[in-house]
Each structure stands twice: as C-alpha cells, then as structure tokens.
Motif scaffolding. Sequence first.
Motif, PDB file in Angstrom:
ATOM      1  N   ARG A 229       0.794  -1.138   0.028  1.00  0.00           N
ATOM      2  CA  ARG A 229       0.024   0.143  -0.145  1.00  0.00           C
ATOM      3  C   ARG A 229       0.865   1.369   0.088  1.00  0.00           C
ATOM      4  N   TYR A 230       2.083   1.252   0.305  1.00  0.00           N
ATOM      5  CA  TYR A 230       3.004   2.401   0.481  1.00  0.00           C
ATOM      6  C   TYR A 230       3.656   2.603  -1.057  1.00  0.00           C
ATOM      7  N   PHE A 231       3.792   1.675  -1.908  1.00  0.00           N
ATOM      8  CA  PHE A 231       4.472   1.863  -2.884  1.00  0.00           C
ATOM      9  C   PHE A 231       3.510   2.485  -4.157  1.00  0.00           C
ATOM     10  N   ARG A 232       4.440   3.586  -4.780  1.00  0.00           N
ATOM     11  CA  ARG A 232       3.911   4.282  -5.868  1.00  0.00           C
ATOM     12  C   ARG A 232       4.809   4.206  -6.976  1.00  0.00           C
ATOM     13  N   PRO A 233       4.407   3.537  -8.028  1.00  0.00           N
ATOM     14  CA  PRO A 233       5.270   3.351  -9.442  1.00  0.00           C
ATOM     15  C   PRO A 233       5.958   4.888  -9.695  1.00  0.00           C
ATOM     16  N   HIS A 234       7.289   4.889 -10.071  1.00  0.00           N
ATOM     17  CA  HIS A 234       7.856   5.825 -10.541  1.00  0.00           C
ATOM     18  C   HIS A 234       8.134   7.045  -9.263  1.00  0.00           C
ATOM     19  N   ASP A 235       7.782   6.858  -8.259  1.00  0.00           N
ATOM     20  CA  ASP A 235       7.683   7.922  -7.320  1.00  0.00           C
ATOM     21  C   ASP A 235       8.345   7.471  -5.875  1.00  0.00           C
ATOM     22  N   THR A 236       8.071   6.193  -5.288  1.00  0.00           N
ATOM     23  CA  THR A 236       8.311   5.917  -4.011  1.00  0.00           C
ATOM     24  C   THR A 236       9.832   5.547  -4.202  1.00  0.00           C
ATOM     25  N   PRO A 237      10.670   5.999  -3.351  1.00  0.00           N
ATOM     26  CA  PRO A 237      12.250   5.747  -3.213  1.00  0.00           C
ATOM     27  C   PRO A 237      12.173   4.234  -2.526  1.00  0.00           C
ATOM     28  N   LEU A 238      13.076   3.554  -3.063  1.00  0.00           N
ATOM     29  CA  LEU A 238      13.360   2.157  -2.701  1.00  0.00           C
ATOM     30  C   LEU A 238      14.601   1.914  -2.180  1.00  0.00           C
ATOM     31  N   GLN A 239      14.717   0.783  -1.180  1.00  0.00           N
ATOM     32  CA  GLN A 239      15.880   0.437  -0.687  1.00  0.00           C
ATOM     33  C   GLN A 239      15.936  -1.147  -0.670  1.00  0.00           C
ATOM     34  N   VAL A 240      17.173  -1.837  -1.084  1.00  0.00           N
ATOM     35  CA  VAL A 240      17.334  -3.286  -1.090  1.00  0.00           C
ATOM     36  C   VAL A 240      18.433  -3.697  -0.058  1.00  0.00           C
ATOM     37  N   PHE A 241      18.078  -4.560   0.792  1.00  0.00           N
ATOM     38  CA  PHE A 241      18.943  -5.207   1.704  1.00  0.00           C
ATOM     39  C   PHE A 241      19.690  -4.269   2.504  1.00  0.00           C
TER      40      PHE A 241
ATOM     41  N   GLU B 149       6.220  26.677   6.139  1.00  0.00           N
ATOM     42  CA  GLU B 149       7.061  26.741   5.086  1.00  0.00           C
ATOM     43  C   GLU B 149       8.338  25.427   5.266  1.00  0.00           C
ATOM     44  N   ARG B 150       8.423  25.190   6.578  1.00  0.00           N
ATOM     45  CA  ARG B 150       9.456  24.268   6.984  1.00  0.00           C
ATOM     46  C   ARG B 150       8.813  22.781   7.000  1.00  0.00           C
ATOM     47  N   ALA B 151       7.785  22.679   7.513  1.00  0.00           N
ATOM     48  CA  ALA B 151       7.057  21.299   7.640  1.00  0.00           C
ATOM     49  C   ALA B 151       5.556  21.110   7.889  1.00  0.00           C
ATOM     50  N   ALA B 152       4.962  20.149   7.810  1.00  0.00           N
ATOM     51  CA  ALA B 152       3.601  19.796   8.530  1.00  0.00           C
ATOM     52  C   ALA B 152       4.039  19.151   9.729  1.00  0.00           C
ATOM     53  N   GLU B 153       3.265  19.350  10.785  1.00  0.00           N
ATOM     54  CA  GLU B 153       3.247  18.733  12.313  1.00  0.00           C
ATOM     55  C   GLU B 153       1.934  18.204  12.389  1.00  0.00           C
ATOM     56  N   VAL B 154       2.054  16.879  12.803  1.00  0.00           N
ATOM     57  CA  VAL B 154       0.734  16.284  12.891  1.00  0.00           C
ATOM     58  C   VAL B 154       0.946  15.436  14.190  1.00  0.00           C
ATOM     59  N   GLU B 155      -0.214  14.727  14.513  1.00  0.00           N
ATOM     60  CA  GLU B 155      -0.236  13.839  15.557  1.00  0.00           C
ATOM     61  C   GLU B 155      -1.294  12.736  15.280  1.00  0.00           C
ATOM     62  N   GLY B 156      -1.173  11.511  16.004  1.00  0.00           N
ATOM     63  CA  GLY B 156      -2.145  10.594  15.891  1.00  0.00           C
ATOM     64  C   GLY B 156      -1.737   9.366  15.071  1.00  0.00           C
ATOM     65  N   LEU B 157      -0.305   9.271  14.498  1.00  0.00           N
ATOM     66  CA  LEU B 157       0.097   8.254  13.548  1.00  0.00           C
ATOM     67  C   LEU B 157       0.600   7.319  14.431  1.00  0.00           C
ATOM     68  N   PRO B 158       0.401   5.963  14.236  1.00  0.00           N
ATOM     69  CA  PRO B 158       0.815   4.915  15.237  1.00  0.00           C
ATOM     70  C   PRO B 158       2.346   4.470  15.009  1.00  0.00           C
ATOM     71  N   SER B 159       3.012   4.920  13.896  1.00  0.00           N
ATOM     72  CA  SER B 159       4.489   4.931  13.780  1.00  0.00           C
ATOM     73  C   SER B 159       5.103   5.707  12.811  1.00  0.00           C
ATOM     74  N   GLU B 160       6.225   5.630  12.819  1.00  0.00           N
ATOM     75  CA  GLU B 160       7.073   6.436  11.587  1.00  0.00           C
ATOM     76  C   GLU B 160       6.568   5.909  10.220  1.00  0.00           C
ATOM     77  N   GLN B 161       6.194   4.816   9.960  1.00  0.00           N
ATOM     78  CA  GLN B 161       5.947   4.364   8.542  1.00  0.00           C
ATOM     79  C   GLN B 161       5.047   5.040   7.618  1.00  0.00           C
ATOM     80  N   PRO B 162       3.816   5.473   8.202  1.00  0.00           N
ATOM     81  CA  PRO B 162       2.905   6.368   7.624  1.00  0.00           C
ATOM     82  C   PRO B 162       3.322   7.518   7.441  1.00  0.00           C
TER      83      PRO B 162
END
Length: 380
Positions: A69-81, A331-344
């Motif tokens: 669900r996090y993968f977006r073709p041509h967009d999402t940066p990927l890492q392998v191993f 201009e620097r960043a969005a600040e949010v709360e309520g996310l269960p982990s770093e991944q989203p």
Amino acid sequence: MSKEAVAALPQRAREVVEYRKSGLSLNHVQGCPLGCAFCIRHTYDLWDADRPRALMSDGEAVEQLVRHRYFRPHDTPLQVFNRATDPFLPGVRGHLFAVLEDLDRRGLTNPVLVITRGFVSVRDCERLNSLANVKVTLLFTYSGIDDKRIEPHPSGTAVRSMRLATSYGPRRYRTIFYWRPLVPGLNDTTAHLARAVGLSRWADATVFTGLFYRDEIADYYRANGLPEPYEETARRKIVPETLEERILAAFARRPPDAPPLFRKTSCAVSYAHGLPDYNGHYGIDELCDICPAAQLDRCAQAHRVPTALQLLEAAGALPEATGMRVIEVTERAAEVEGLPSEQPRYYLQHRLGFQVHDAAHPHRRRRHGRAAIGWESTNG
C-alpha cells in the motif's frame, strides 16, 4: 527458509517490506557475517543470524514490494537489503540483481538505494549500468574505525569498491561516500577527518551521519566489554554539535569543484541524479546551508507547501492513518499527531515531497532529526 523456519522468526524480521526514512525497504534475505557491533540488526532480534538466508523467492519478494500500500510506481524511493544483510555478499549478490532487474523490466523509474560495505566488481558495474529505468545509487559505507571489536570488516573494502564503481564509465548509476557512523573518540581525529575528505572525491557526493545507539546495541556493548560511546541511548542518530562543526570545517577546505557534502541521505541521492530532494528538506534552512546553489534551485522549484486538507487526503489512503490530525503547516514542515508509527509519516513525506513531523517526536531547529545528546546548547 522453510515456512516453519520463517514463522519462527521475530515478527519484525518476517515483515520483509518496511518503510524507512530513505525509502521503502525490501529485506527478504536476512543474515550477515560482517559482525559490526553497532548493526541495526540488534533491534530486529537478528544479530545471531550470521548466514544470509532467503525467506522467499526474489519474485515473491518483488511482488510484495510493488503491491504494498505504500508503493507508488515511479515515485516511492526504494532500498534493497539495507536492514539485515549486505547486498554484495557472495550469497546475496544474485538476489540483489534479480530484484533490480525485475524492477527494471517492469519499466519502473523509482530511485533505488543500495547500501554496502562489500566488494563490487567490474561485472557488477556492467550489470548495474545495463539497468535502463530504475535510478540506482550505490552508497558505500565507510567509517574508518580501527577497533576490530567494533567493526571487524575492513573499511578499505568499501573504499576500493567505491573507487572502481565511480571510475567506471560512462555510467547511469550514481555513487555516494556514506561516511558513518561517526563517533567521538573513535574515528573523529584530525587524521580521520582528513582521510575522509580525500576519499570523498571518489564519489558523486558525500553524506555524514552518526550512530544509532539503541538500548539493544548498548546491551551488546556492555555484555562484550566494548567501550561505550555514550552514557545514554537515543531513538535517533547521535551527531554532537562540536563534531558537526569540525566536519564542516574540514570539508570547507576542499577545492570548489569537489563533490558536495550533505547532512541527509535523500539530499545526496537526489543531487547525484539531478533531482530535487524527495524528502522535501527544502525550507529547513539549517540543513540546506551547505548545499550547492544548483541543487537549492532544483529544490526551490519543486517546493510546494501542502494544505491541511491535502495532507488528510493523502493520509486517507492508509487505514493506519485515519486518526491523524494536522496541528500546523509552515514553510518548513507539517506537524501532525495520531500516527501509530514512523512508516505512514515517511509515506506522506515522499508522496507530497514535503517534511511531515510527528508532534510526539519534534524536530528541533539546527539538530533536525538528531538526538539531543551533544546539543545541550539548543532547546529541547
């Protein structure tokens, strides 16, 4: 590995696709014999796995990645191993190229980060250069640590591989001198810094960063009588203020045409490919003040401050982010709360190309995204 053996692994080890800050990470081969005491494998209960083993076929792993669900073709940066083994170990190299070539055959143009301390051959360079679509970056991890109890694998291997890979040409892939982990009293003498400055010319860019010193790693240091680098642990990497100042001073003496130095991995990778930073660091002035002018221009042109509604709409695609609340957007960043982990949070950053910070773990000015250790002069 058999299904029974896979089922017996720790839960996080069984999750072969995981979002990390620099990309969506694929880790279906686990186990590493290099023995670096500071390895992140301690936090996954994988330290004793010193023989690389595949949890599934490469084809199955790539399918899990591109259907995530996090993968977006041509967009999402990927890492392998990058979490549980080294991609250029003899028993892992074949899996690495199977994954890269599968992604490439699909016509995907995503950035792909490959981090290694290992041996890279001319044949490896040829195969990497034959990839027509994916944007591959090799990040050669170098610490210069001389204490073999802490890093048994010689740093010279990564240096020789980096020189070969960078000298190969013409090439489509890019190379990064990944200078880490830097630890005061261990590899930060004037001689260490001078050597790193000299080595940095053998890559397209340099990134410096510090040590992840988590509880599990500290426990290992104590149990094995290793010199403890810090009196406390932290959830973020530790780069003391005085160490950063010395690094910047050492690199300031390089020729003007030398490859640039960056504080953040995504900044260096994006620069090397002539693209704006996919992590959206532009606007964090204290990160950008060492960037080349041309790169700042690229990032400025791509910089878009999202609205709170756009953040909520992007989060709406994720079941785990339904409780997210937007506190503030600057201009620097969005600040949010309520996310269960770093991944989203990482997903939102990469989807919007803009920094998203969790109010529970604030990013302090100047030591952005780093531990407070060694930064007592700053607030928080």
